[in-house]
Design an enzyme around this catalytic site. Structure first.
Site, PDB file in Angstrom:
ATOM      1  N   ASN A 104       0.826  -1.161  -0.012  1.00  0.00           N
ATOM      2  CA  ASN A 104      -0.237  -0.124   0.040  1.00  0.00           C
ATOM      3  C   ASN A 104       0.900   1.370   0.043  1.00  0.00           C
ATOM      4  O   ASN A 104       0.524   2.300  -0.663  1.00  0.00           O
ATOM      5  CB  ASN A 104      -1.036   0.239   1.214  1.00  0.00           C
ATOM      6  CG  ASN A 104      -1.813   1.173   1.533  1.00  0.00           C
ATOM      7  OD1 ASN A 104      -2.683   1.450   0.340  1.00  0.00           O
ATOM      8  ND2 ASN A 104      -1.486   2.030   2.245  1.00  0.00           N
ATOM      9  N   ARG A 201       1.817 -12.163   3.518  1.00  0.00           N
ATOM     10  CA  ARG A 201       0.900 -11.264   4.167  1.00  0.00           C
ATOM     11  C   ARG A 201       0.658 -10.061   3.738  1.00  0.00           C
ATOM     12  O   ARG A 201       1.645  -9.395   3.337  1.00  0.00           O
ATOM     13  CB  ARG A 201       1.419 -11.219   5.781  1.00  0.00           C
ATOM     14  CG  ARG A 201       0.407 -10.107   6.532  1.00  0.00           C
ATOM     15  CD  ARG A 201       0.868  -9.804   7.818  1.00  0.00           C
ATOM     16  NE  ARG A 201       0.015  -8.881   8.700  1.00  0.00           N
ATOM     17  CZ  ARG A 201       0.151  -7.579   8.641  1.00  0.00           C
ATOM     18  NH1 ARG A 201       0.950  -6.861   7.806  1.00  0.00           N
ATOM     19  NH2 ARG A 201      -0.712  -6.720   9.445  1.00  0.00           N
ATOM     20  N   ASP A 203      -0.181  -6.638   3.543  1.00  0.00           N
ATOM     21  CA  ASP A 203      -0.253  -5.515   4.677  1.00  0.00           C
ATOM     22  C   ASP A 203      -1.275  -4.552   4.135  1.00  0.00           C
ATOM     23  O   ASP A 203      -1.376  -3.994   2.867  1.00  0.00           O
ATOM     24  CB  ASP A 203       0.938  -4.942   5.079  1.00  0.00           C
ATOM     25  CG  ASP A 203       0.787  -3.867   5.897  1.00  0.00           C
ATOM     26  OD1 ASP A 203       0.542  -4.241   7.128  1.00  0.00           O
ATOM     27  OD2 ASP A 203       1.087  -2.660   5.485  1.00  0.00           O
ATOM     28  N   LEU A 208      -5.813  -0.038  -1.094  1.00  0.00           N
ATOM     29  CA  LEU A 208      -4.827   0.431  -2.276  1.00  0.00           C
ATOM     30  C   LEU A 208      -5.328   1.469  -3.436  1.00  0.00           C
ATOM     31  O   LEU A 208      -4.453   2.072  -4.131  1.00  0.00           O
ATOM     32  CB  LEU A 208      -4.712  -0.972  -3.137  1.00  0.00           C
ATOM     33  CG  LEU A 208      -4.242  -2.257  -2.215  1.00  0.00           C
ATOM     34  CD1 LEU A 208      -4.115  -3.597  -3.187  1.00  0.00           C
ATOM     35  CD2 LEU A 208      -2.858  -1.706  -1.764  1.00  0.00           C
ATOM     36  N   GLU A 245      -4.134  -8.939   5.205  1.00  0.00           N
ATOM     37  CA  GLU A 245      -4.587  -7.821   6.604  1.00  0.00           C
ATOM     38  C   GLU A 245      -5.830  -7.129   6.166  1.00  0.00           C
ATOM     39  O   GLU A 245      -5.521  -5.987   5.352  1.00  0.00           O
ATOM     40  CB  GLU A 245      -3.152  -7.132   6.788  1.00  0.00           C
ATOM     41  CG  GLU A 245      -3.683  -6.715   8.240  1.00  0.00           C
ATOM     42  CD  GLU A 245      -3.275  -5.270   8.388  1.00  0.00           C
ATOM     43  OE1 GLU A 245      -3.051  -4.938   9.743  1.00  0.00           O
ATOM     44  OE2 GLU A 245      -2.501  -4.580   7.522  1.00  0.00           O
TER      45      GLU A 245
HETATM   46  C1  NOJ Z   1      -0.224  -2.610   9.550  1.00  0.00           C
HETATM   47  C2  NOJ Z   1       0.801  -3.168  10.341  1.00  0.00           C
HETATM   48  O1  NOJ Z   1       0.387  -4.352  11.004  1.00  0.00           O
HETATM   49  C3  NOJ Z   1       1.156  -2.166  11.094  1.00  0.00           C
HETATM   50  O2  NOJ Z   1       2.221  -2.422  12.138  1.00  0.00           O
HETATM   51  C4  NOJ Z   1       1.771  -0.762  10.551  1.00  0.00           C
HETATM   52  O3  NOJ Z   1       1.946   0.089  11.310  1.00  0.00           O
HETATM   53  C5  NOJ Z   1       0.645  -0.331   9.255  1.00  0.00           C
HETATM   54  N1  NOJ Z   1       0.355  -1.407   8.616  1.00  0.00           N
HETATM   55  C6  NOJ Z   1       1.260   0.715   8.584  1.00  0.00           C
HETATM   56  O4  NOJ Z   1       2.216   0.052   7.941  1.00  0.00           O
END
Ligand code: NOJ
Length: 556
Positions: A104, A201, A203, A208, A245
Site C-alpha cells: 500500500n 501477508r 499488509d 490500495l 490484512e
Molecule cells: C499494518 C501493520 O500491522 C502495522 O504495524 C503498520 O503500522 C501499518 N500496517 C502501516 O504500515
C-alpha cells in the site's frame, strides 16, 4: 516432500520479528542467524509455520513497515544469504515461512518516492504515488493513526504537491491506478517467492485504490488489483498463499477471498476483541453474535485467528459502546491506549491469571481458522507501556535469566529495546529456560494444547456449530470434519457452572475427553449435564460406542 495445497488450513502460525527473537552477533538486534538458532524452540512448541514481520531496509519509523528497498535485507538483521539459510533451515524442519508484502505504501526514503517527488508534475514517474494540489480531496476517508496524524495528505516541498498516505506522513501510498506500479509490485512478489517463501501477508490491502465520493476502502478496483496478483501467483508458483490484512467487518472482508481468486486467508479481526469481551462479561453472546454475522467462505479459504499481535489490540471493529467497555475493562491507564486500541500483551490483559490465559488460548486453538501465536505469549511475557508507539509489545524474547534475558550478549544499553524487568513479568521470572524445567509451566501447557489440536483436522477444517444451552456463561460448539466430531465446552465465568446440553442428535455416542482420553458417560435422551470449574474448558471427541470401547472404564 509432497505439500498438501491446503497446508495453511492445518497450520499453527508463530509470529515473530527477526529483531526481537535472538541476537547472534551481540549488536543488540536480533538477526537471521539468531532466528535459525531459535527454530528448534518454535518447532518444539508445535508451530508449523513462521510469520516474520518486515525485515527489509527501512528507516524503521514504523518498525519496518516503512520499506526503503523491497528486494534486500536490513543489514542489521543479516544478508540475503542469511535469509536463504533461514528459509532452508525452516523448510528442513517442515516449517513454512510467511513474509510481508507491504504494497500500500513505501517509506518516503524509497527511491521510487525520491524519483517521483523530483519528477515533473503529471509525468509518468510522479504518478507512482498519489498526489494532489488540493488537500481536501477524498474527504470521506478516515484517519487510521489518529494519535499522530491529522490528515491523509502531507505537503511535499520538493514536489510542491500534497501526497496521500493512509498511515504515517513518512509513508506515501503507491498509486495502483498506474500499471507500472502493479508490475513493479508483482516483481517484488516474484523475488521472494522465487527464494522460496510459502506465503505473503498482504499488509493494509483495503486501501490500495482511492476514488472521489467513497471512503477509499474495499473498492472494486482494489479487488481487481488483488485478483491480478493472485493470478500471477497461481500461474507461476505452487502451494503459496496470500494472507489478507483487512481490518474490516465480516461482510467487507468476505470479498478478499473472492471466488477463491484473491486471498487464501484473511485475519478475522472482529472476533478477536469479542473473545476478550465474552471473557470479561462472562457471557458467550459477543462471540456467538459475530460468528452469526460471519459469512461462509470458499472451501479452500481460511480465517486466521489471533489473540494479540505486534500492533495495538484494535478496537476499530466494535461499536462505540463496546469500545468504551473494552477500554474500561482492559486499559484503565491511558498509557495503555494508542490510536483506536490497546497496546498490551495477552498475559497483562489477563492480569496474569493462569486460568484466563489458558481459556483464551483454548479459544484460539478451537475457534474456526488457523491460529497465530504472537512470540512470547506462549510463556506469558509482559509489556512495557512506557515505550513509545507499539514498542511495548515488541520487547526482546525472554530466553533465560542471563544478561539481557539471554536474547543478546551486547551491552544492555545497546539493545534495540530494554527487556521487561519488573515483576511479575520480568525475565528473571518469565523465561523459556525456567519454563522448560517446570512441568506445570505455561510453555509446557501450550505445547500440550497445540499437540492435542494437531491430532484432529476438525479444528482447522471443520464446521463451527454453536449450541445454545440456557447457561450463557458457557460457550459450546461442535467442530465437524469427515469422521471427526469434536465438542468444545468453555466456561467463560470465574465461578463454577453447570450446563445442560441438548445432544439428542448424538444419542448413544461416547464423549472421549481429548487430553485424558477418558470416556465419559454415553449420551442419552436427557440433557447431557456437565459441571465446569472456573474458566474451565473441555474438548471431547464424540465417538460411536464400539470405537470408544477402549476409552471407557479406564481413567487416566
Ligand atoms: C499494518 C501493520 O500491522 C502495522 O504495524 C503498520 O503500522 C501499518 N500496517 C502501516 O504500515
Amino acid at each position: 516432500m509432497q505439500t498438501d495445497p491446503l497446508w495453511y488450513k492445518d497450520a499453527i502460525i508463530y509470529q515473530t520479528h527477526v529483531k526481537s527473537f535472538k541476537d547472534s552477533n551481540a549488536d543488540g538486534y536480533g538477526d537471521f542467524r539468531g532466528l535459525i538458532e531459535g527454530l528448534d524452540y518454535i518447532q518444539q512448541l508445535g508451530a508449523t509455520c513462521v510469520w516474520l514481520l518486515p525485515f527489509y531496509p527501512s528507516p524503521l519509523r514504523d518498525d519496518g513497515y516503512d520499506i526503503s528497498s523491497y528486494e534486500s535485507i536490513n543489514p542489521t538483521y543479516g544478508t540475503i544469504e542469511d535469509f536463504q539459510s533461514f528459509l532452508d533451515a525452516a523448510h528442513e524442519r517442515g516449517l513454512k515461512v510467511i513474509t510481508e508484502l507491504v504494497i500500500n505504501h513505501t517509506s518516503d526514503q524509497h527511491p521510487w518516492f525520491q524519483r517521483a517527488r523530483r519528477a515533473p508534475k503529471d509525468s509518468k514517474e510522479r504518478a507512482w504515488y498519489v498526489w494532489s494540489d488540493d488537500p481536501n480531496k477524498y474527504q470521506g476517508t478516515r484517519i487510521i493513526f489518529v494519535d499522530t496524524e491529522t490528515s491523509n495528505w502531507t505537503w511535499d516541498p520538493i514536489a510542491q504537491q500534497f501526497f496521500w498516505h493512509r498511515f504515517f506522513s513518512h509513508q506515501p501510498d503507491l498509486n495502483f491506478d498506474n500499471p507500472d506500479v502493479l508490475e513493479a509490485v508483482k516483481n517484488v512478489m516474484r523475488f521472494w517467492l522465487k527464494m522460496g517463501v510459502d506465503g505473503l501477508r498482504l499488509d493494509a490491502i483495503p486501501y490500495l485504490i482511492e476514488r472521489d465520493g467513497t471512503n477509499c476502502e474495499n473498492l472494486p478496483e482494489t479487488h481487481e488489483v488483488l485478483k491480478n496478483l493472485r493470478s500471477a501467483l497461481d500461474a507461476e508458483y505452487q502451494n503459496r498463499i496470500f494472507l489478507a490484512e483487512a481490518n474490516q467487518w465480516p461482510p467487507d472482508v468476505r470479498p478478499y477471498f473472492g471466488d477463491s481468486d484473491e486471498c487464501h486467508m484473511a485475519f478475522h479481526f472482529p472476533v478477536m476483541p469479542r473473545m476478550y469481551m465474552a471473557l470479561r462479561k462472562e457471557d458467550r453472546t459477543p462471540i456467538v453474535e459475530i460468528m452469526r454475522q460471519t459469512p461462509e467462505i470458499p472451501n479452500d479459504c481460511q480465517w486466521a485467528i489471533f489473540l494479540r499481535n505486534h500492533d495495538e489490540l484494535t478496537l476499530e471493529m466494535v461499536t462505540d459502546e463496546e469500545r468504551d467497555y473494552m477500554y474500561k475493562e482492559y486499559a484503565r491507564d491511558m498509557r495503555m491506549r494508542i490510536n483506536v486500541g490497546i497496546r498490551r500483551r495477552l498475559a497483562p490483559l489477563m492480569d496474569n491469571g493462569r486460568r484466563q490465559i489458558e481459556i483464551m488460548n483454548a479459544l484460539l486453538m478451537s475457534m474456526p481458522g488457523t491460529p497465530i501465536i504472537y512470540y512470547g505469549d506462549e510463556i506469558g511475557m509482559g509489556d512495557n507501556v512506557y515505550l513509545g508507539d507499539r514498542n511495548g509489545v515488541r520487547t526482546p524474547m525472554q530466553w533465560s535469566t542471563d544478561r539481557n534475558a539471554g536474547f543478546s550478549e551486547a551491552d544492555s544499553a545497546a539493545l534495540y529495546s530494554p527487556p521487561v524487568v519488573d515483576p511479575p513479568y520480568g525475565f528473571q521470572g518469565i523465561n523459556v529456560t525456567a519454563q522448560e524445567r517446570t512441568s506445570t509451566s505455561l510453555l509446557r501447557w501450550m505445547r500440550r494444547l497445540i499437540a492435542v489440536r494437531r491430532e484432529f483436522k476438525a479444528f482447522g477444517r471443520g464446521t463451527w456449530e454453536p449450541l445454545h444451552p440456557d447457561n450463557r456463561r458457557v460457550l459450546v460448539f461442535l467442530r465437524r470434519y469427515k469422521d471427526e466430531l469434536i465438542l468444545c465446552v468453555n466456561n467463560l465465568s470465574r465461578f463454577a457452572q453447570y450446563v445442560e446440553l441438548d445432544l439428542r442428535e448424538f444419542q448413544g455416542m461416547v464423549p472421549v475427553e481429548l487430553y485424558s482420553k477418558n470416556g465419559f458417560p454415553p449420551i442419552g435422551e436427557l440433557p447431557y449435564l456437565l459441571t465446569m470449574g472456573p474458566h474451565n474448558f473441555l474438548w471431547f471427541r464424540l465417538m460411536p460406542p464400539e470405537q470408544a470401547k477402549q476409552y471407557v472404564g479406564q481413567r487416566s
